[in-house]
Design a protein around this motif. Structure first.
Motif, mmCIF file in Angstrom:
data_model
loop_
_atom_site.group_PDB
_atom_site.id
_atom_site.type_symbol
_atom_site.label_atom_id
_atom_site.label_comp_id
_atom_site.label_asym_id
_atom_site.label_seq_id
_atom_site.Cartn_x
_atom_site.Cartn_y
_atom_site.Cartn_z
ATOM 1 N N PRO A 94 0.802 -1.229 0.000
ATOM 2 C CA PRO A 94 0.000 0.000 0.000
ATOM 3 C C PRO A 94 0.833 1.278 0.000
ATOM 4 N N HIS A 95 1.956 1.285 0.705
ATOM 5 C CA HIS A 95 2.766 2.511 0.711
ATOM 6 C C HIS A 95 3.359 2.818 -0.663
ATOM 7 N N GLN A 96 3.597 1.794 -1.469
ATOM 8 C CA GLN A 96 4.104 2.029 -2.824
ATOM 9 C C GLN A 96 3.038 2.706 -3.675
ATOM 10 N N LEU A 97 1.799 2.249 -3.523
ATOM 11 C CA LEU A 97 0.707 2.848 -4.277
ATOM 12 C C LEU A 97 0.491 4.293 -3.832
ATOM 13 N N ARG A 98 0.522 4.508 -2.502
ATOM 14 C CA ARG A 98 0.362 5.868 -1.969
ATOM 15 C C ARG A 98 1.461 6.786 -2.492
ATOM 16 N N ARG A 99 2.694 6.292 -2.536
ATOM 17 C CA ARG A 99 3.823 7.086 -3.027
ATOM 18 C C ARG A 99 3.620 7.476 -4.497
ATOM 19 N N THR A 100 3.086 6.552 -5.285
ATOM 20 C CA THR A 100 2.800 6.843 -6.692
ATOM 21 C C THR A 100 1.762 7.954 -6.805
ATOM 22 N N TRP A 101 0.679 7.858 -6.013
ATOM 23 C CA TRP A 101 -0.367 8.880 -6.054
ATOM 24 C C TRP A 101 0.160 10.226 -5.573
ATOM 25 N N ASP A 102 0.959 10.210 -4.509
ATOM 26 C CA ASP A 102 1.510 11.470 -3.984
ATOM 27 C C ASP A 102 2.431 12.134 -5.005
ATOM 28 N N THR A 107 3.594 16.573 -8.462
ATOM 29 C CA THR A 107 4.199 17.016 -9.725
ATOM 30 C C THR A 107 3.152 17.576 -10.687
ATOM 31 N N GLY A 108 1.891 17.483 -10.312
ATOM 32 C CA GLY A 108 0.828 18.019 -11.159
ATOM 33 C C GLY A 108 0.530 17.173 -12.382
ATOM 34 N N THR A 109 0.943 15.915 -12.359
ATOM 35 C CA THR A 109 0.716 15.052 -13.520
ATOM 36 C C THR A 109 -0.549 14.218 -13.410
ATOM 37 N N GLY A 110 -1.223 14.301 -12.277
ATOM 38 C CA GLY A 110 -2.446 13.521 -12.112
ATOM 39 C C GLY A 110 -3.030 13.703 -10.743
ATOM 40 N N GLN A 111 -4.147 13.029 -10.531
ATOM 41 C CA GLN A 111 -4.813 13.090 -9.235
ATOM 42 C C GLN A 111 -5.002 11.671 -8.714
ATOM 43 N N PRO A 112 -5.003 11.517 -7.396
ATOM 44 C CA PRO A 112 -5.220 10.184 -6.837
ATOM 45 C C PRO A 112 -6.661 9.751 -7.046
ATOM 46 N N PRO A 113 -6.936 8.475 -6.853
ATOM 47 C CA PRO A 113 -8.319 8.002 -6.977
ATOM 48 C C PRO A 113 -9.208 8.614 -5.897
ATOM 49 N N ILE A 114 -10.485 8.440 -6.060
ATOM 50 C CA ILE A 114 -11.458 8.955 -5.100
ATOM 51 C C ILE A 114 -11.568 7.976 -3.933
ATOM 52 N N THR A 115 -11.396 8.491 -2.730
ATOM 53 C CA THR A 115 -11.460 7.635 -1.544
ATOM 54 C C THR A 115 -12.879 7.607 -1.000
ATOM 55 N N VAL A 116 -13.376 6.404 -0.764
ATOM 56 C CA VAL A 116 -14.668 6.215 -0.104
ATOM 57 C C VAL A 116 -14.382 5.647 1.279
ATOM 58 N N HIS A 117 -15.352 5.718 2.162
ATOM 59 C CA HIS A 117 -15.073 5.364 3.548
ATOM 60 C C HIS A 117 -15.624 4.022 4.002
ATOM 61 N N SER A 118 -16.322 3.322 3.114
ATOM 62 C CA SER A 118 -16.831 1.997 3.491
ATOM 63 C C SER A 118 -17.087 1.180 2.227
ATOM 64 N N VAL A 119 -17.249 -0.103 2.415
ATOM 65 C CA VAL A 119 -17.561 -0.981 1.285
ATOM 66 C C VAL A 119 -18.943 -0.637 0.729
#
Length: 141
Positions: A94-102, A107-119
């Protein structure tokens, strides 16, 4: 001196033999507690190839084959289902994915996915959002 080393190695060997069954039992108990994860998409979408999942959730693949924008929904980083999904389906930590999104955000090249709070929210968002993708545990279906 050699006799002492020999005894220590013998004890170590016995200890390792005892730990192997315990380690196997612990691993099996842990695997049974992991939820079965299912990738879900909006009703209009086709099945997603396994190879494309990592690209989609790391936001490198941003459009479906028909050119429409992919809407990615994820659970929070500390959610156990999110951690299991990232490890099992994306074969990342998970930290690798978070690092990619950050990195994309800063860098302004994209936005992270939309976070929802439950299934339940994940199911609702994917169901009602065109071109959406997310994941749930099988029990939630």
């Amino acid at each position: 001196m050699n006799k002492h080393v020999s005894l220590t190695q013998e004890k170590l060997s016995k200890l390792c033999m005892l730990r192997q069954p315990l380690l196997l039992i612990a691993l099996l108990v842990h695997m049974q507690s992991l939820p079965a994860i299912e990738v879900i998409t909006h009703a209009d979408m086709q099945r997603v190839q396994v190879n494309d999942l990592r690209a989609i959730f790391s936001m490198r693949l941003r459009n479906w084959p028909d050119g429409s924008k992919i809407r990615v929904f994820v659970l929070p980083d500390d959610n156990e289902l999110h951690k299991a999904f990232v490890k099992e389906k994306l074969q990342m930590f998970p930290h690798q994915l978070r690092r990619t999104w950050d990195r994309m955000t800063y860098t302004g090249t994209g936005q992270p996915p939309i976070t929802v709070h439950s299934v339940a929210e994940m199911l609702e968002k994917v169901k009602n959002t065109q071109n959406a993708i997310g994941y749930i545990d099988e029990a939630s279906r």
